[in-house]
Design a protein around this motif. Structure first.
Motif, PDB file in Angstrom:
ATOM      1  N   GLN A 106       4.022   8.322 -24.341  1.00 22.80           N
ATOM      2  CA  GLN A 106       2.781   8.655 -25.034  1.00 22.80           C
ATOM      3  C   GLN A 106       2.863  10.023 -25.692  1.00 22.80           C
ATOM      4  O   GLN A 106       2.430  10.224 -26.830  1.00 22.80           O
ATOM      5  N   GLU A 107       3.430  10.986 -24.964  1.00 17.91           N
ATOM      6  CA  GLU A 107       3.562  12.325 -25.543  1.00 17.91           C
ATOM      7  C   GLU A 107       4.584  12.353 -26.668  1.00 17.91           C
ATOM      8  O   GLU A 107       4.397  13.038 -27.676  1.00 17.91           O
ATOM      9  N   LEU A 108       5.659  11.615 -26.517  1.00 15.09           N
ATOM     10  CA  LEU A 108       6.674  11.581 -27.568  1.00 15.09           C
ATOM     11  C   LEU A 108       6.128  10.967 -28.857  1.00 15.09           C
ATOM     12  O   LEU A 108       6.507  11.367 -29.961  1.00 15.09           O
TER      13      LEU A 108
ATOM     14  N   LEU B 112       0.380   1.459 -26.131  1.00 21.08           N
ATOM     15  CA  LEU B 112      -0.186   0.822 -27.324  1.00 21.08           C
ATOM     16  C   LEU B 112      -1.383   1.621 -27.851  1.00 21.08           C
ATOM     17  O   LEU B 112      -1.541   1.794 -29.057  1.00 21.08           O
ATOM     18  N   GLN B 113      -2.211   2.095 -26.939  1.00 14.38           N
ATOM     19  CA  GLN B 113      -3.337   2.926 -27.364  1.00 14.38           C
ATOM     20  C   GLN B 113      -2.856   4.177 -28.076  1.00 14.38           C
ATOM     21  O   GLN B 113      -3.388   4.560 -29.122  1.00 14.38           O
ATOM     22  N   SER B 114      -1.852   4.835 -27.504  1.00 18.57           N
ATOM     23  CA  SER B 114      -1.320   6.052 -28.114  1.00 18.57           C
ATOM     24  C   SER B 114      -0.765   5.775 -29.497  1.00 18.57           C
ATOM     25  O   SER B 114      -0.954   6.565 -30.423  1.00 18.57           O
ATOM     26  N   ALA B 115      -0.073   4.642 -29.647  1.00 13.40           N
ATOM     27  CA  ALA B 115       0.461   4.283 -30.957  1.00 13.40           C
ATOM     28  C   ALA B 115      -0.667   4.082 -31.969  1.00 13.40           C
ATOM     29  O   ALA B 115      -0.605   4.569 -33.107  1.00 13.40           O
TER      30      ALA B 115
ATOM     31  N   ARG C 196      -7.708   9.971 -22.395  1.00 15.21           N
ATOM     32  CA  ARG C 196      -7.153  11.208 -21.864  1.00 15.21           C
ATOM     33  C   ARG C 196      -7.328  11.308 -20.366  1.00 15.21           C
ATOM     34  O   ARG C 196      -6.836  12.228 -19.732  1.00 15.21           O
ATOM     35  N   GLY C 197      -8.098  10.378 -19.791  1.00 16.26           N
ATOM     36  CA  GLY C 197      -8.307  10.401 -18.345  1.00 16.26           C
ATOM     37  C   GLY C 197      -9.181  11.545 -17.911  1.00 16.26           C
ATOM     38  O   GLY C 197      -9.079  12.032 -16.806  1.00 16.26           O
TER      39      GLY C 197
END
Length: 637
Positions: A109-111, A144-147, A228-229
């Protein structure tokens, strides 16, 4: 008196920054390959979910070091671009294994946040054959959300045009690489084909909700916080009106697919109204459609209301009342109430709510959709019958702990500009400070803490006995009680009434330490913000309230919330008032400079210049005041 907690639904999981720190991974070196596929569990009903690649500890260590190196890398340039390119090539090679590993997904996710357009497309394409596995996996769904959440940064960028030109040159044996737009639309089509499954899956519903936002070009703050939790219980219960959507440009094809995807709700409307997980998707759809496709939003609202109205009638009236008392469907109805057009809202009130408001206000679940109804009121025609029906039960509603209903009613009176004097009088009576009139000066501490007069001051007053006069000495000697969030909201609304005189008089009666406590409170500090910003408060009234803080400026500056209040006071202060504040702060300048909050105030005030070069400081502040006056005159014009 207070608003009891409503059982929140868990909507997300934490996504902490992953991994230990380390150096290396500058594009040289390659992670060891994964260890093949894990066999499905014997007797498993979902073998496809179990059969995914395993990420080796060596590969995980490589990606952890790579992420750390990217965070420490120099500013954007050729070296950094090469590093990003090489690392994301390895991510593409092990995309599925990374996405379905708990730590790997967090690193991935960070990458993705570093990813240029083409690399993101390649990684997305690598995951696409396993869409259902990834979307319904507790770790993969967040990848998938991060993308999807990279789209505001990348969609329609110049990079897309530049990279499309050399797509054929670099795509290799797998054929042309799909554009980001094509990948998103492909995802939308696949979700649409199995819509009920994805919406009903605990993890898959997150993909649907994020996809709806991306197709509509609107990111909801509530959904970003879940990803982001960072959801506290208060955030989970926060109504949708507090969300701050962020809009971004999307192709026209996205809005077309948004309508196609949203049409799927109509096929199984009963499921989306009653199923807890699926209902979240429809709630998000209402918020996006209201902003982007209002006509279709109205059509969807009508479908929901028609379905609910056609169910078996309840014993005490409309069948809709049964759903208002249900944990799942009531949350959906909250969204419906917030997006309805005024005329439709008026009709809904007359057909289903009228005559039931007091019963709804007393119900532990139904009081929440009632609050949203009050939040949605924008006309006097609707406010008047609602106020007439609800106002006699104001004290009873407070006693039941449903203070949110009262705050929402007061907010409606502020917004519409009607019934303000009446609701203030009812509040004074409900908090037992209307009579004798000397008690009215104590209304601010009572409203702020949501306590009745005798409870706040610890008095024993029997029912039917004439209330005692207000004891000023007793009030001045008592420290201010804990300010509640709802109490602060109540005072903010009242300060924006057309005649906030009683509230300002009560604020002016507070002692310096009491007003300092209010300013230092996380919730109470916003009351002073309202004093500074309300158009109903004159400059003279503002000065009369704030003069009590004289002698408290250092304590205010050394407080997290108080320093913010002091900055706001400073921004609106005239040159004479600024001299007084700076002089008081200058007496304890070393204490300020050492304090983590105070040193910011000292810098904002230019305290060192004030103490050493007074004339230069006055010229500087005079120039600032002149610019502010010029800006205000432009804004007024």
């Amino acid at each position: 008196m207070g608003l009891g907690p409503r059982s929140p639904h868990r909507a997300g999981r934490g996504v902490p920054a992953g991994g230990k720190r380390g150096r290396g991974a500058k594009g040289s070196g390659r992670p060891p390959p994964g260890r093949g596929h894990c066999p499905p569990a014997e007797g498993s009903s979902e073998p496809a979910l179990a059969a995914h690649p395993h990420l080796s500890p060596e590969a995980l260590g490589y990606f952890r070091r790579a992420l750390s190196a990217l965070k420490e890398a120099p500013e954007p340039g050729a070296e950094r671009e090469l590093m990003v390119h090489n690392v994301l090539k390895e991510v593409e090679a092990q995309a599925l294994a990374l996405a379905t590993n708990r730590t790997g997904s967090e690193i991935m996710q960070e990458l993705l946040g570093f990813s240029p357009l083409k690399s993101l497309c390649r990684i997305w394409a690598a995951l696409r054959p396993s869409l259902r596995l990834v979307a319904c996996h507790r770790c993969g769904v967040h990848v998938l959300q991060s993308a999807l959440l990279q789209l505001p940064r990348l969609l329609g960028s110049l990079a897309e045009k530049e990279e499309e030109e050399d797509v054929e040159e670099e795509d290799g044996k797998d054929g042309p690489l799909e554009t980001l737009e094509e990948l998103v639309l492909g995802l939308a089509s696949e979700v649409c084909d199995d819509f009920l499954f994805y919406c009903g899956d605990t993890h898959g519903s997150f993909v649907v909700r994020t996809l709806l936002q991306v197709l509509g070009g609107t990111l909801l703050e509530s959904e970003r916080a879940r990803h982001r939790g960072s959801q506290s219980p208060d955030t989970q219960r926060a109504p949708a009106r507090e969300c701050k959507p962020t809009d971004f440009e999307v192709p026209k094809t996205f809005l077309n697919h948004l309508q196609d995807l949203s049409s799927c709700f109509l096929k199984d409307i009963a499921v989306f109204i009653t199923d807890k997980i699926s209902s979240f998707c429809l709630q998000v759809a209402f918020q996006i459609l209201h902003r982007k496709l209002p006509q279709f939003c109205a059509h969807l609202c009508s479908a929901v209301i028609s379905y609910l109205s056609s169910r078996n009638s309840s014993a005490d009236g409309s069948p809709l009342l049964l759903f208002l008392r249900d944990q799942t469907s009531s949350r959906l109805l909250e969204q419906v109430l917030l997006v309805l057009e005024p005329l439709r809202l008026q009709s809904l009130f007359e057909d289903h709510f009228q005559g039931q408001l007091q019963a709804l206000a007393a119900h532990p679940i139904a009081n929440f959709p009632l609050q949203r109804l009050l939040d949605a009121i924008t006309t006097r025609e609707l406010l008047s019958p609602v106020f007439e029906e609800l106002s006699p039960a104001l004290e009873a509603v407070l006693a039941q702990g449903h203070s949110g209903v009262v705050i929402a009613l007061v907010g409606a009176c502020r917004r519409v500009g009607a019934h303000q004097a009446q609701v203030l009088q009812l509040l004074l009576e409900a908090f037992h400070c209307a009579e004798p009139s000397s008690r009215q000066v104590a209304c601010v501490p009572l409203f702020a803490t949501l306590m009745a007069y005798e409870v706040y001051y610890g008095l024993l007053e029997e029912e039917g006995v004439v209330p005692t006069e207000h004891q000023v000495e007793m009030a001045m000697a008592q420290a201010l009680g804990e300010v509640t969030v709802l109490g602060s909201l109540l005072l903010q609304h009242l300060l924006h009434f057309s005649s906030p005189g009683i509230i300002l008089q009560s604020l002016g009666a507070l002692t310096g330490p009491q007003l300092l406590t209010l300013a230092q409170s996380p919730a109470g500090s916003h009351v002073l913000d309202a004093v500074l910003t309300s158009p109903s408060v004159t400059r003279k009234q503002r000065r009369r309230v704030l003069k009590t803080l004289k002698g408290q400026y250092v304590a205010l500056a050394c407080s997290r919330h108080g320093s913010r209040v002091l900055d706001a006071i400073w921004s609106g202060a005239a040159l004479g008032a600024r001299k007084e504040i700076a002089a008081e702060l200058g007496e304890r300048d070393q204490e300020l400079i050492r304090d983590p909050f105070g040193h910011h105030v000292a810098r904002n005030v230019a305290l060192t210049t004030f103490l050493k070069r007074r004339e230069a400081w006055e010229q500087q502040q005079g120039a600032v005041a002149k610019r502010r006056r010029a800006l205000n005159s432009i804004l007024e014009d």
